[in-house]
Design a protein around this motif. Structure first.
Motif, PDB file in Angstrom:
ATOM      1  N   GLY A   1     -24.759   3.888  37.819  1.00  0.00           N
ATOM      2  CA  GLY A   1     -23.439   3.713  38.425  1.00  0.00           C
ATOM      3  C   GLY A   1     -22.898   5.028  38.936  1.00  0.00           C
TER       4      GLY A   1
ATOM      5  N   VAL B   1     -24.676   7.581  39.888  1.00  0.00           N
ATOM      6  CA  VAL B   1     -25.461   7.994  41.057  1.00  0.00           C
ATOM      7  C   VAL B   1     -25.062   7.168  42.274  1.00  0.00           C
ATOM      8  N   LEU B   2     -24.979   5.896  42.052  1.00  0.00           N
ATOM      9  CA  LEU B   2     -24.730   5.002  43.186  1.00  0.00           C
ATOM     10  C   LEU B   2     -23.252   4.864  43.466  1.00  0.00           C
ATOM     11  N   ILE B   3     -22.449   5.395  42.582  1.00  0.00           N
ATOM     12  CA  ILE B   3     -20.990   5.357  42.709  1.00  0.00           C
ATOM     13  C   ILE B   3     -20.531   3.924  42.914  1.00  0.00           C
ATOM     14  N   ASN B   4     -19.910   3.657  43.986  1.00  0.00           N
ATOM     15  CA  ASN B   4     -19.249   2.368  44.086  1.00  0.00           C
ATOM     16  C   ASN B   4     -20.179   1.236  44.487  1.00  0.00           C
ATOM     17  N   ASP B   5     -21.311   1.565  45.067  1.00  0.00           N
ATOM     18  CA  ASP B   5     -22.098   0.506  45.691  1.00  0.00           C
ATOM     19  C   ASP B   5     -22.562  -0.529  44.675  1.00  0.00           C
TER      20      ASP B   5
ATOM     21  N   TYR C   1     -27.488   0.631  50.075  1.00  0.00           N
ATOM     22  CA  TYR C   1     -28.090   1.743  50.804  1.00  0.00           C
ATOM     23  C   TYR C   1     -29.541   2.002  50.419  1.00  0.00           C
TER      24      TYR C   1
ATOM     25  N   ALA D   1     -32.197   6.349  50.100  1.00  0.00           N
ATOM     26  CA  ALA D   1     -30.904   6.028  50.693  1.00  0.00           C
ATOM     27  C   ALA D   1     -31.130   6.009  52.193  1.00  0.00           C
TER      28      ALA D   1
ATOM     29  N   ASN E   1     -29.082   6.142  54.783  1.00  0.00           N
ATOM     30  CA  ASN E   1     -28.436   7.133  55.640  1.00  0.00           C
ATOM     31  C   ASN E   1     -27.953   8.335  54.829  1.00  0.00           C
ATOM     32  N   GLY E   2     -28.695   8.649  53.778  1.00  0.00           N
ATOM     33  CA  GLY E   2     -28.327   9.796  52.957  1.00  0.00           C
ATOM     34  C   GLY E   2     -28.767  11.086  53.612  1.00  0.00           C
ATOM     35  N   ARG E   3     -28.324  12.203  53.050  1.00  0.00           N
ATOM     36  CA  ARG E   3     -28.843  13.478  53.524  1.00  0.00           C
ATOM     37  C   ARG E   3     -29.463  14.192  52.335  1.00  0.00           C
TER      38      ARG E   3
ATOM     39  N   GLN F   1     -30.146  16.450  49.261  1.00  0.00           N
ATOM     40  CA  GLN F   1     -29.238  16.955  48.245  1.00  0.00           C
ATOM     41  C   GLN F   1     -29.159  18.474  48.316  1.00  0.00           C
TER      42      GLN F   1
END
Lengths: 140, 263
Positions: free
Chosen positions: A21, A23-27, A68, A92, A94-96, A98
């Motif tokens: 949770g 790591v993925l925060i709200n998703d 994502y 992810a 559309n991640g960038r 780290q």
């Protein structure tokens, strides 16, 4: 002891999922229908030279699907403290890259500690009351 | 409990949010907490954009002039302009409609003034939570006073226990911590540099730690408006550290933020 094992498993799962949770925060939370709630856990107990007992637990979450991508975490706990979190798979769309992996892993390890105040976006009195009701319900 | 030693906890609803005082005092604290709350309500009456009769609302409607109102209006106007300069234009109290709206400053500005009421009364051991922004007094002695949980960018109404991380400010220069985000009130921060000052949406959340709560709050708002590029600016700004959450859930931050994480 099956009951003890069950407790450990659920603890690890809870840890792995709350780490997920973080790591993925709200998703994960916003898309619960996409989350797969399952995983595996194991534990070992060793004895250090000083006579103190070290208990090491490792848990692996199932691959959690979120909007994502996919993430799977391996969590190692030594004497109740999380000492390592490995991302077995993490994608992810559309991640960038780290820029601060250390910050991320350190931030995750800080998760779950005690604190005196909570900081967040300015909540409404309504949201505050709902949160309070929910906390009180859990105590009951 | 030691005789004459009072632990206090007071929650005050004001400005559409919740202010909480927690601390310890050997003095009777009740009248001073009341006086501190009066400061909050006075600021609300003067600066609320939700109250049609407030001086700020009447200014926006062109019904009055700054010079004809309480000097505090003029003072906060000047402070907003100063913060706009310091943040290179990323904090702005001028709305997309070009009216003056100091809401981005008023909450923590009032919280600091309320805290000053307690300090002037000789109450030094306390923390304040101003609707999610935190102030820690120098002599705060509670076991958890210096530890702040940062909420995930989800409304506390949906997930009260969802914690992103925890910081520990004990032994640091930091006394203020603030978070800006869209989780509670939606896209309420405009980008002062976008066409039509469109809402900022390149970040889910920004938390900033600084020496005082107002500085933390202003930089959190400015950083939220600027988006991920804010980290380069904050990295160069003295006395400020930040952690951000990107729209895809990734966490990033200034290099010094890792030093305050509670481990």
């Amino acid at each position: 002891m099956p009951s003890s094992r069950k407790f450990i498993t659920s603890t690890i799962l809870f840890t792995a999922l709350s780490v997920g949770g973080a790591v993925l925060i709200n998703d994960f939370v916003l898309n619960p229908e996409k989350a797969i709630v399952a995983g595996t856990a194991s534990h070992s107990t060793g004895s250090a030279g000083t006579g103190t007992t070290t208990k090491t637990l490792t848990g692996t979450s199932d691959a959690i699907q979120y909007i994502y991508g996919t993430i799977q975490l391996k969590v190692t706990q030594v004497n109740g403290k999380i000492t390592a979190i490995e991302e077995l798979t993490a994608q992810a769309t559309n991640g960038r890259e780290q820029a601060f992996p250390t910050l991320k892993s350190a931030a995750i390890q800080a998760n779950g500690s005690n604190f005196g105040n909570l900081s967040g976006a300015t909540y409404t009195t309504d949201a505050y009351k709902k949160a309070l009701d929910s906390a009180l319900a859990k105590l009951g | 409990m030691i005789s004459g030693f009072h632990q206090f906890e007071h929650t005050e609803l004001c400005m559409g949010t919740v202010f909480k005082f927690q601390g310890r005092s050997s003095l009777p604290h009740g009248p001073h907490i009341s006086a501190a709350c009066d400061v909050l309500h006075d600021a609300d009456r003067m600066f609320s954009t939700y109250k049609p009769e407030s001086p700020i609302s009447r200014l926006a409607k062109g019904e009055t002039r700054v010079a004809d109102e309480d000097p505090l209006i003029s003072q906060i106007w000047d402070e907003c302009l100063e913060w706009e300069r310091v943040t290179d234009g990323w904090f702005s109290a001028f709305t997309p409609q070009n009216t003056f709206d100091p809401s981005g400053l008023v909450k923590t500005w009032a919280a600091q003034r309320a805290a000053n009421v307690l300090l002037e009364a000789g109450i030094f051991d306390f923390t304040m939570n101003a609707g999610g922004d935190i102030l820690i007094a120098d002599d705060a002695s509670g076991e958890l006073d210096w530890r702040i949980g940062v909420h995930q960018p989800i409304s506390i109404a949906e997930a009260p226990d969802a914690i992103l991380t925890v910081v520990d400010l004990k032994g640091t220069e930091f006394r203020g911590f603030a978070t800006s985000g869209s989780a509670e009130r939606g896209l309420h921060i405009w980008n002062p540099k976008a066409s039509g000052k469109a809402p900022a949406e390149d970040l889910l959340q920004v938390s900033v730690v600084a020496r005082d709560i107002v500085t933390a709050d202003v930089w959190a708002t400015a950083a939220f408006a600027e988006g991920p590029a804010c980290l380069r600016r904050l990295e160069k700004t003295d006395g400020v550290e930040a952690i951000i959450v990107l729209p895809n859930g990734e966490i990033d931050g200034t290099s010094g933020f890792a030093k305050i994480l509670a481990l």
